[in-house]
Design a protein around this motif. Sequence first.
Motif, mmCIF file in Angstrom:
data_model
loop_
_atom_site.group_PDB
_atom_site.id
_atom_site.type_symbol
_atom_site.label_atom_id
_atom_site.label_comp_id
_atom_site.label_asym_id
_atom_site.label_seq_id
_atom_site.Cartn_x
_atom_site.Cartn_y
_atom_site.Cartn_z
ATOM 1 N N ALA A 128 3.365 12.237 -5.006
ATOM 2 C CA ALA A 128 3.882 12.508 -6.348
ATOM 3 C C ALA A 128 5.398 12.489 -6.397
ATOM 4 C CB ALA A 128 3.338 13.843 -6.844
ATOM 5 N N LYS A 129 6.049 13.019 -5.371
ATOM 6 C CA LYS A 129 7.507 13.123 -5.447
ATOM 7 C C LYS A 129 8.197 11.767 -5.404
ATOM 8 C CE LYS A 129 9.013 13.633 -0.619
ATOM 9 N NZ LYS A 129 9.804 14.492 0.285
ATOM 10 N N LEU A 130 7.517 10.709 -4.885
ATOM 11 C CA LEU A 130 8.135 9.393 -4.847
ATOM 12 C C LEU A 130 8.366 8.834 -6.241
ATOM 13 C CD1 LEU A 130 6.512 7.477 -1.861
ATOM 14 C CD2 LEU A 130 8.828 8.365 -2.055
ATOM 15 N N GLY A 131 7.657 9.352 -7.221
ATOM 16 C CA GLY A 131 7.863 8.885 -8.582
ATOM 17 C C GLY A 131 8.974 9.602 -9.306
ATOM 18 N N VAL A 161 13.357 -1.786 -8.606
ATOM 19 C CA VAL A 161 11.975 -2.206 -8.351
ATOM 20 C C VAL A 161 11.040 -1.002 -8.425
ATOM 21 C CG1 VAL A 161 10.397 -3.208 -6.662
ATOM 22 C CG2 VAL A 161 12.682 -4.181 -6.949
ATOM 23 N N GLN A 162 11.481 0.119 -7.874
ATOM 24 C CA GLN A 162 10.673 1.340 -7.972
ATOM 25 C C GLN A 162 10.449 1.713 -9.437
ATOM 26 O OE1 GLN A 162 8.891 2.902 -6.009
ATOM 27 N NE2 GLN A 162 8.951 5.125 -6.196
ATOM 28 N N GLY A 163 11.447 1.477 -10.254
ATOM 29 C CA GLY A 163 11.319 1.759 -11.674
ATOM 30 C C GLY A 163 10.186 0.972 -12.320
ATOM 31 N N VAL A 164 9.947 -0.263 -11.829
ATOM 32 C CA VAL A 164 8.850 -1.075 -12.364
ATOM 33 C C VAL A 164 7.506 -0.451 -11.990
ATOM 34 C CG1 VAL A 164 7.832 -3.360 -12.531
ATOM 35 C CG2 VAL A 164 10.296 -3.126 -12.132
ATOM 36 N N TYR A 165 7.368 -0.042 -10.728
ATOM 37 C CA TYR A 165 6.149 0.640 -10.303
ATOM 38 C C TYR A 165 5.857 1.847 -11.198
ATOM 39 C CZ TYR A 165 5.478 -1.608 -5.659
ATOM 40 O OH TYR A 165 5.215 -2.475 -4.619
ATOM 41 N N ILE A 166 6.887 2.687 -11.378
ATOM 42 C CA ILE A 166 6.681 3.939 -12.108
ATOM 43 C C ILE A 166 6.458 3.671 -13.588
ATOM 44 C CG2 ILE A 166 7.609 6.241 -12.539
ATOM 45 C CD1 ILE A 166 6.945 5.554 -9.606
ATOM 46 N N LEU A 167 7.082 2.628 -14.110
ATOM 47 C CA LEU A 167 6.872 2.277 -15.515
ATOM 48 C C LEU A 167 5.405 1.931 -15.773
ATOM 49 C CD1 LEU A 167 8.314 1.794 -18.248
ATOM 50 C CD2 LEU A 167 8.590 -0.594 -17.550
ATOM 51 N N GLU A 168 4.790 1.185 -14.872
ATOM 52 C CA GLU A 168 3.369 0.856 -15.020
ATOM 53 C C GLU A 168 2.498 2.105 -14.867
ATOM 54 O OE1 GLU A 168 -0.467 -0.767 -15.215
ATOM 55 O OE2 GLU A 168 1.458 -1.205 -16.181
ATOM 56 N N ARG A 187 0.835 -1.182 0.000
ATOM 57 C CA ARG A 187 0.000 0.000 0.000
ATOM 58 C C ARG A 187 0.877 1.242 0.000
ATOM 59 N NH1 ARG A 187 -4.097 -1.201 4.835
ATOM 60 N NH2 ARG A 187 -3.305 -3.308 5.026
ATOM 61 N N VAL A 188 2.074 1.101 -0.484
ATOM 62 C CA VAL A 188 3.019 2.196 -0.433
ATOM 63 C C VAL A 188 3.149 2.850 -1.781
ATOM 64 C CG1 VAL A 188 5.373 2.793 0.099
ATOM 65 C CG2 VAL A 188 4.228 1.016 1.395
ATOM 66 N N THR A 189 3.578 2.064 -2.748
ATOM 67 C CA THR A 189 3.745 2.608 -4.076
ATOM 68 C C THR A 189 2.468 2.340 -4.837
ATOM 69 O OG1 THR A 189 5.966 1.778 -3.799
ATOM 70 C CG2 THR A 189 5.488 2.837 -5.843
ATOM 71 N N GLN A 190 1.407 3.006 -4.431
ATOM 72 C CA GLN A 190 0.106 2.704 -4.953
ATOM 73 C C GLN A 190 -0.455 3.887 -5.693
ATOM 74 O OE1 GLN A 190 -2.198 1.547 -1.564
ATOM 75 N NE2 GLN A 190 -1.198 -0.409 -1.386
#
Length: 324
Positions: free
Chosen positions: A11-14, A43-50, A3-6
């Motif tokens: 906004a700044k986390l991206g 891994v964060q890159g995968v979240y942001i890519l989606e 429930r974090v990178t949701q």
Amino acid sequence: MSRVTQGVMPAKLGIFNLSGPTHLTAVDWNNKDHRRSIAASLVQGVYILELDRQQNRQGPQALAPAWWDFFNFQLNHVLVDKVDNSIFGTIFESQFPASNCGNSETNTPKYVIAFRGTLTEPDKLLRDLKLDLGCIRNKLQLDTRFEIAMKFVKEMVDIAGATNLWLAGHSLGSAIALLAGKNMTKVGYNLETYLFNPPFFSIPIEGVKNQKAGLVVATKACKYNKLKEDDESFDVLSAWFPYLFVNPNDPICSEYIGYFEHRKKMEEIGAGKVERDLEEALHLLPSAYLSTNLDQSPNFRRAHGLEQWWSPDTQCQLILYQFQ
């Protein structure tokens, strides 16, 4: 599960330049904190890519590439879920000289396969929650998303070799990486694996005063287990040391702390061999490097957040657990 990178992600986390590990201008691949930060960033890159895909951010508007470009990786392939067409994983390829990769002196991977966790956008939530339920019921291996992940992990081992490949994931993604790593270990390939906030679904057995009663509880917690590990399989898994990153304030992963302490106690009283039968459950491991965040987290979002693992201020306690 995450429930974090949701969908409600700040906004700044991206934005890598605002929240990423920009301090890592000179990477020491032998530094465990540097490796942790880079794996978490990928891994964060995968979240942001989606999220880029969902919001149709392309070209200079896309936020995801900065999360891998900074560390001299490029996007090699995306892993797409057949059910909801979302991007759940990526294969990153490093741009370092071939002589640097798969080398025990440099610890530089040639490829990293990274998996995101749960997103809560309305059209994606039900799909990810179904996978979360699969983790709870120890049925993740039956889902097409995992089948796709496993296919590419096998292919990349064939192409690059086990020493040139890392696995990494967060929350639900760490469950996928963990299961893939287990499967590869059983056939002789020990992959360096980074598991951030990996889910542990079980009764907190370390709280049971009677150790034998605790063993019964642990067995019941694995009631979905249909196949039992034999001694040979257990010994094979014991030689694999994934890196687990947990926060005591995160109920999704914190039970790993008690689990390994419990295993240690069971070994001390001579009951370790009995517990070998429990290792087929997704979340259970014979051995691991367990890294615990010692900082206080003000809320669940921070405790389960991926950003804690690339922060230069994070203070971790690293313990090696090895069971024979």
